[in-house]
Design a protein around this motif. Structure first.
Motif, short mmCIF file in Angstrom:
data_model
loop_
_atom_site.label_atom_id
_atom_site.label_comp_id
_atom_site.label_asym_id
_atom_site.label_seq_id
_atom_site.Cartn_x
_atom_site.Cartn_y
_atom_site.Cartn_z
N THR A 284 -2.26 5.84 2.26
CA THR A 284 -3.19 5.16 2.73
C THR A 284 -3.07 4.10 3.86
N HIS A 285 -1.86 3.77 3.90
CA HIS A 285 -1.38 2.85 4.88
C HIS A 285 -1.83 3.58 6.55
N LEU B 237 0.98 -1.39 -0.09
CA LEU B 237 0.02 0.02 -0.01
C LEU B 237 0.87 1.25 0.04
N TYR C 259 -3.30 -5.66 5.78
CA TYR C 259 -4.39 -4.71 5.12
C TYR C 259 -4.32 -5.17 3.80
N ILE D 162 -12.03 -0.09 7.79
CA ILE D 162 -11.77 -1.34 7.52
C ILE D 162 -13.11 -2.13 7.26
N HIS E 251 -1.43 -4.93 -0.72
CA HIS E 251 -1.50 -5.42 0.49
C HIS E 251 -0.28 -4.94 1.16
N ARG F 153 -5.95 -4.11 0.08
CA ARG F 153 -7.14 -3.25 -0.62
C ARG F 153 -7.51 -4.28 -1.99
N ARG G 123 -13.12 -8.25 7.92
CA ARG G 123 -11.99 -8.92 8.57
C ARG G 123 -12.22 -10.51 8.53
N ARG H 3 -13.60 -2.20 -0.13
CA ARG H 3 -12.49 -1.82 -0.74
C ARG H 3 -11.07 -2.29 0.40
N TYR H 4 -11.31 -2.06 1.46
CA TYR H 4 -10.34 -2.44 2.37
C TYR H 4 -10.78 -3.41 3.43
N LEU I 223 -5.32 4.19 7.28
CA LEU I 223 -5.87 2.79 7.75
C LEU I 223 -5.37 2.62 9.12
N LEU J 194 -9.80 5.73 7.38
CA LEU J 194 -10.26 4.74 6.39
C LEU J 194 -11.11 3.81 6.98
#
Length: 178
Positions: free
Chosen positions: A73-74, A69, A167, A84, A153, A169, A87, A115-116, A77, A82
């Motif tokens: 973005t990281h 990522l 994570y 999640i 990822h 994406r 999971r 998306r995530y 998250l 952003l």
């Protein structure tokens, strides 16, 4: 009453490809090229990787493919800016169980427009060894069955499991044509 679904399941498609490969064309007809199907299971994926001849690094084409990522973005998250949206926890599963669960989870999430997602692999045994799933899952995400689903990822932030989680994406869904 609705029409029955005429599309082949993955198992039927594999079986059909096996049958089609074993046939011989009629006299005067050309054989039709049948593309190699993507491995349906982790065992088939590992066998196909192991059976391919190794190519020297000089002969191998240079491919620069980044699966991590981007930093903004990281950080978003990690800080919760952003969401999640899904999971999955793979703790205590065998590789085969984890592979099939991860693939089906990512298919459902992608179909739902997610998306995530967070994939929890665990950190491994307490005896100092690195976990099998911790090593295997990032490699799986780069294989053919996952490529249409996964954009990138990276390891999760400490508050989401650190080195024992990823994570992921997911790719955007392609627009549906009428």
């Amino acid at each position: 009453m609705s029409k029955p679904d005429k599309s082949l399941s993955d198992e039927d498609r594999v079986l059909w490809n096996l049958v089609a490969r074993s046939t011989k064309p009629l006299k005067g007809k050309r054989a039709v090229d049948i593309p190699e199907p993507a491995p349906a299971s982790m065992e088939e994926a590992m066998e196909s990787i192991a059976s391919k001849p190794s190519v020297s690094p000089a002969a191998r084409p240079k491919q620069i493919v980044s699966h991590s990522l981007d930093r903004p973005t990281h950080e978003k998250l990690a800080k919760g800016r952003l969401p999640i949206e899904g999971r999955v926890d793979l703790h205590g599963m065998s590789q085969a169980q984890a592979y099939s669960l991860l693939l089906s989870f990512l298919h459902r999430a992608h179909a739902g427009g997610v998306r995530y997602v967070l994939v929890i692999t665990g950190k491994g045994s307490s005896s100092g060894g690195e976990g099998v799933l911790r090593r295997a899952v990032p490699a799986w995400l780069s294989t053919a069955p996952f490529r249409p689903l996964v954009s990138s990822h990276d390891h999760a932030a400490r508050n989401h499991g650190g080195a024992g989680a990823l994570y992921v994406r997911l790719r955007r869904q392609s627009p549906k044509s009428p």
